[in-house]
Scaffold this active site. Sequence first.
Site, PDB file in Angstrom:
ATOM      1  N   THR A  58       0.788  -1.228   0.000  1.00 55.29           N
ATOM      2  CA  THR A  58       0.000   0.000   0.000  1.00 55.29           C
ATOM      3  C   THR A  58       0.821   1.280   0.000  1.00 55.29           C
ATOM      4  O   THR A  58       1.964   1.295   0.486  1.00 55.29           O
ATOM      5  CB  THR A  58      -0.902  -0.015   1.258  1.00 55.29           C
ATOM      6  OG1 THR A  58      -1.554   1.243   1.400  1.00 55.29           O
ATOM      7  CG2 THR A  58      -0.097  -0.253   2.524  1.00 55.29           C
ATOM      8  N   TYR A 100      -2.125   0.246  10.478  1.00 51.11           N
ATOM      9  CA  TYR A 100      -2.306  -0.469   9.200  1.00 51.11           C
ATOM     10  C   TYR A 100      -1.035  -0.355   8.351  1.00 51.11           C
ATOM     11  O   TYR A 100      -0.507  -1.358   7.876  1.00 51.11           O
ATOM     12  CB  TYR A 100      -3.512   0.109   8.453  1.00 51.11           C
ATOM     13  CG  TYR A 100      -3.630  -0.375   7.019  1.00 51.11           C
ATOM     14  CD1 TYR A 100      -4.059  -1.668   6.728  1.00 51.11           C
ATOM     15  CD2 TYR A 100      -3.297   0.469   5.947  1.00 51.11           C
ATOM     16  CE1 TYR A 100      -4.155  -2.102   5.405  1.00 51.11           C
ATOM     17  CE2 TYR A 100      -3.390   0.037   4.636  1.00 51.11           C
ATOM     18  CZ  TYR A 100      -3.823  -1.251   4.365  1.00 51.11           C
ATOM     19  OH  TYR A 100      -3.910  -1.678   3.066  1.00 51.11           O
TER      20      TYR A 100
END
Length: 310
Positions: free
Chosen positions: A100, A124
Amino acid sequence: MRILLTGVNGQVGSALKPLLMSLGTVQAPPRGELNLADARAVEAWVRHHRPHLIVNAAAYTAVDRAEQEREAAFALNAQLPEQLGCLQREWGGVVIHYSTDYVFDGTREGPYTELDTTAPLGVYGRSKRAGEEGLMSSGVPVMIFRTSWVYGLHGRNFLRTMLRLGQERAEIRVVNDQWGAPTWAGSIARGTMEVLATVDRSVSSENPWAEGWRGKEGIYHLTNGGATTWYDFTRRIFELRPECRALVLPIPSGDYPSPVQRPTNSRLDNAKLEKVFGVRLPHWSKALEDCLAELPSAMHEVLLTENNEG
Ligand SMILES: NC(=O)c1ccc[n+]([C@@H]2O[C@H](COP(=O)([O-])OP(=O)(O)OC[C@H]3O[C@@H](n4cnc5c(N)ncnc54)[C@H](OP(=O)(O)O)[C@@H]3O)[C@@H](O)[C@H]2O)c1
């Protein structure tokens, strides 16, 4: 070729499954059949089936909730990829994994390259970065595709939320100071297949993938082209779907409180992918058109009735 696809019911996993089937036998156990947070179950599954290729599209993707559920986020995003790498290394399998833009803090001026220093802002992002490191250090041949702002017609995502709100509300406020490339799950799946198509599998070895990847392993940025803000992305969605009549108003991120800060600049430079594999994903606006072209009219009702995270 035996292929294990994880996260088959997710955005990227569901787009990948039909395409991967052209390469071999795809096994794609959903959560009910294989709980990926259960390291023993994962070990038993992989040792038994010995997939030539694992495509790990599963992840813990609840960015805000991860702040409270650190263990769950790290189990899926950090421990699992490393474990898959170690298991594949035992017998000569390979791994494709997704990561990501949230591994970066967003303070850089231009698009991030694969060489830029990571500095995740929340749990995250830290868990995804730990997954990249663990997988790379497992020593298995691996390709890690970092992507951004994923959407599609399946699963929980920004596009579906906006299609719903655009019809339900008179006015919506959307953040206009974060920059990135919205990336269609369909483009990620096709891009992955295009990369795989460049790999020479004619070599005779137990796992031609492993031979064919030599020298090309590593991290690649893989997003749709161009960049925009969530606000302009929304306006484009509404242009393409005139039934979405809500007025769209731009707001700064500070007006949209959330437990974790998002990077201001999420732009990823895709030049390495193009240089090594000759693969380039379409511009985000074209990909959005392609995605919406697949939206059957019956989908409207689904969008209006489903329990979609706002
Ligand atoms: N979404 C984004 O905006 C975004 C942005 C950048 C990068 N990425 C990365 O892109 C990749 C794909 O993301 P996505 O958006 O396709 O994710 P997604 O739609 O949230 O799908 C994640 C999948 O993982 C599965 N999963 C989670 N925990 C599991 C468990 N314990 N056991 C078995 N399966 C489990 C989910 O299963 P269930 O269906 O049963 O829940 C789901 O199928 C991920 O690596 C993600 O980090 C995503």
